[in-house]
Write an enzyme that holds these catalytic residues in place. Structure first.
Site, PDB file in Angstrom:
ATOM      1  N   ASP A 183      50.173  23.153  25.228  1.00 17.51           N
ATOM      2  CA  ASP A 183      49.673  22.074  24.928  1.00 17.51           C
ATOM      3  C   ASP A 183      49.854  20.501  26.002  1.00 17.51           C
ATOM      4  OD1 ASP A 183      47.777  20.624  23.993  1.00 17.51           O
ATOM      5  OD2 ASP A 183      48.230  19.562  22.602  1.00 17.51           O
ATOM      6  N   LEU A 184      49.241  19.822  25.801  1.00 21.24           N
ATOM      7  CA  LEU A 184      50.004  18.466  26.634  1.00 21.24           C
ATOM      8  C   LEU A 184      49.866  17.537  25.740  1.00 21.24           C
ATOM      9  CD1 LEU A 184      49.632  16.417  29.319  1.00 21.24           C
ATOM     10  CD2 LEU A 184      48.047  15.772  28.754  1.00 21.24           C
ATOM     11  N   ASP A 185      48.762  17.038  24.979  1.00 23.93           N
ATOM     12  CA  ASP A 185      49.185  16.139  23.952  1.00 23.93           C
ATOM     13  C   ASP A 185      49.645  16.106  22.731  1.00 23.93           C
ATOM     14  OD1 ASP A 185      46.903  13.955  25.523  1.00 23.93           O
ATOM     15  OD2 ASP A 185      45.679  15.100  24.914  1.00 23.93           O
ATOM     16  N   THR A 240      50.406  11.080  23.802  1.00 28.90           N
ATOM     17  CA  THR A 240      48.834   9.723  24.177  1.00 28.90           C
ATOM     18  C   THR A 240      48.370  10.260  22.084  1.00 28.90           C
ATOM     19  OG1 THR A 240      48.297  12.688  24.200  1.00 28.90           O
ATOM     20  CG2 THR A 240      48.954  11.078  26.859  1.00 28.90           C
ATOM     21  N   LYS A 285      43.635  15.536  16.325  1.00 28.11           N
ATOM     22  CA  LYS A 285      44.635  16.125  17.253  1.00 28.11           C
ATOM     23  C   LYS A 285      44.388  16.979  17.472  1.00 28.11           C
ATOM     24  CE  LYS A 285      48.400  13.459  16.353  1.00 28.11           C
ATOM     25  NZ  LYS A 285      49.500  13.366  15.671  1.00 28.11           N
ATOM     26  N   SER A 306      45.185  22.399  28.112  1.00 27.12           N
ATOM     27  CA  SER A 306      45.013  21.008  26.868  1.00 27.12           C
ATOM     28  C   SER A 306      43.423  21.192  26.788  1.00 27.12           C
ATOM     29  CB  SER A 306      45.155  20.192  27.418  1.00 27.12           C
ATOM     30  OG  SER A 306      44.415  18.905  27.221  1.00 27.12           O
ATOM     31  N   ALA A 307      42.289  20.342  25.496  1.00 26.25           N
ATOM     32  CA  ALA A 307      41.042  20.246  25.443  1.00 26.25           C
ATOM     33  C   ALA A 307      41.407  19.138  26.589  1.00 26.25           C
ATOM     34  CB  ALA A 307      41.579  20.054  24.210  1.00 26.25           C
ATOM     35  N   LYS A 321      39.917  24.384  20.951  1.00 24.99           N
ATOM     36  CA  LYS A 321      40.551  25.512  19.893  1.00 24.99           C
ATOM     37  C   LYS A 321      39.838  25.169  18.635  1.00 24.99           C
ATOM     38  CE  LYS A 321      44.690  24.190  22.910  1.00 24.99           C
ATOM     39  NZ  LYS A 321      45.390  22.697  23.267  1.00 24.99           N
ATOM     40  N   GLU A 368      52.478  23.801  21.218  1.00 25.54           N
ATOM     41  CA  GLU A 368      51.217  23.632  20.836  1.00 25.54           C
ATOM     42  C   GLU A 368      51.915  21.796  19.539  1.00 25.54           C
ATOM     43  OE1 GLU A 368      48.755  22.160  19.858  1.00 25.54           O
ATOM     44  OE2 GLU A 368      47.452  23.399  21.919  1.00 25.54           O
ATOM     45  N   ASP A 369      51.292  21.111  19.061  1.00 25.13           N
ATOM     46  CA  ASP A 369      51.350  20.719  17.784  1.00 25.13           C
ATOM     47  C   ASP A 369      50.338  20.370  16.866  1.00 25.13           C
ATOM     48  OD1 ASP A 369      50.476  18.852  19.900  1.00 25.13           O
ATOM     49  OD2 ASP A 369      50.385  17.036  18.679  1.00 25.13           O
TER      50      ASP A 369
HETATM   51  C1  BG6 Z   1      43.838  16.334  22.920  1.00 23.28           C
HETATM   52  C2  BG6 Z   1      43.831  15.500  22.323  1.00 23.28           C
HETATM   53  O1  BG6 Z   1      44.362  17.088  23.676  1.00 23.28           O
HETATM   54  O2  BG6 Z   1      42.089  16.691  23.749  1.00 23.28           O
HETATM   55  C3  BG6 Z   1      42.306  15.422  20.717  1.00 23.28           C
HETATM   56  O3  BG6 Z   1      44.946  15.897  21.006  1.00 23.28           O
HETATM   57  C4  BG6 Z   1      41.624  14.532  22.298  1.00 23.28           C
HETATM   58  O4  BG6 Z   1      42.939  14.266  20.191  1.00 23.28           O
HETATM   59  C5  BG6 Z   1      41.861  15.879  23.387  1.00 23.28           C
HETATM   60  O5  BG6 Z   1      40.297  14.297  22.038  1.00 23.28           O
HETATM   61  C6  BG6 Z   1      40.152  15.694  24.264  1.00 23.28           C
HETATM   62  O6  BG6 Z   1      40.904  14.587  25.530  1.00 23.28           O
HETATM   63  P1  BG6 Z   1      39.733  13.541  25.767  1.00 23.28           P
HETATM   64  O7  BG6 Z   1      41.123  13.048  27.246  1.00 23.28           O
HETATM   65  O8  BG6 Z   1      38.843  15.225  26.958  1.00 23.28           O
HETATM   66  O9  BG6 Z   1      39.131  12.772  25.337  1.00 23.28           O
HETATM   67 MG    MG Z   2      48.338  18.201  21.350  1.00 24.30          MG
END
Ligand code: BG6
Ligand code: MG
Length: 220
Positions: free
Chosen positions: A10-12, A18, A46, A115-116, A146, A170-171
């Site tokens: 996962d990224l964030d 972030t 998150k 990542s989402a 997710k 994953e966090d």
């Molecule tokens: C996830 C974050 O990785 O990405 C969420 O944990 C965030 O908080 C989601 O809403 C979507 O991100 P973005 O950058 O497309 O708005």
């Molecule tokens: Mg995350």
């Protein structure tokens, strides 16, 4: 345990913190709408998609808005968020991540991002980490967010490995549920209490090497 052939990150919150920037941007939207949005509320955002995050934000503020209004707010939030991302520094990569990625590559294990976030490629670029990833699956590629496993299943398919040969990092609870639903091994990055559904929880990537991690997963 089958041989592990791929790590899916996962990224964030796993590679870079972030969440604080997502929070600042959403807080500005809440201020504009006239209600309080706390760090505690932010925990619920998150791992969830941008539009779902907005729905949760509006739930906190007890507000109902039309779809067109919601789309405008989501766009505005992203503009605010990107102001922070444009000044993101490599020093903001979470401790131990770069060395962990390097060592993983050295072991011949494939690496994917799951990542989402629709901003994931931009963030990896800013952090100088893009070249570590064999495959990047982000919020633009998936139709189901997710806890649906789609993002990780797409990652495994693109890497040509089976789910049981993958470890997901994953966090967020939604992400752990996605990994479990995808029948992958799952490592929670953060606190044990929030991530207890994972096969293993680590505090961070500076605590153990990929080799040690695989050893621990085998002992589970
Ligand atoms: C996830 C974050 O990785 O990405 C969420 O944990 C965030 O908080 C989601 O809403 C979507 O991100 P973005 O950058 O497309 O708005
Ligand atoms: Mg995350």
């Amino acid at each position: 345990m089958k041989e592990i052939k791929a790590f899916l990150f996962d990224l964030d919150g796993v590679i870079v913190d972030t969440a604080k920037y997502h929070y600042l941007a959403w807080k500005q939207i809440a201020d504009q709408l006239g209600f309080e949005f706390t760090l505690h509320d932010n925990e619920r955002l998150k791992g969830v998609s941008r539009m779902r995050s907005l729905d949760i934000l509006l739930e906190v503020g007890k507000m109902h808005l039309e779809q067109t209004e919601k789309e405008k707010l989501a766009t505005r939030k992203n503009e605010l968020y990107l102001q922070h991302i444009y000044t993101l520094q490599k020093t903001e990569i979470l401790p131990g991540v770069t060395a962990f990625l390097k060592e993983t590559r050295g072991m011949g294990i494939k690496i994917a991002l799951g990542s989402a976030s629709k901003n994931a490629p931009l963030i990896l670029e800013r952090l100088g980490l893009t070249s570590f990833f064999d495959v990047i699956i982000d919020g633009n590629a998936v139709s189901k967010a997710k806890p649906d496993p789609e993002v990780f299943l797409q990652g495994a398919a693109a890497l040509k490995v089976s789910p049981r040969e993958c470890v997901v990092f994953e966090d967020a609870e939604a992400g752990i549920e996605a990994a479990i639903a995808g029948r992958m091994y799952c490592v929670g990055v953060g606190s044990e209490s929030a991530l207890h559904k994972a096969n293993l929880v680590i505090e961070g990537f500076n605590k153990l090497s990929p080799h040690e991690l695989l050893q621990k997963l085998r002992e589970e």
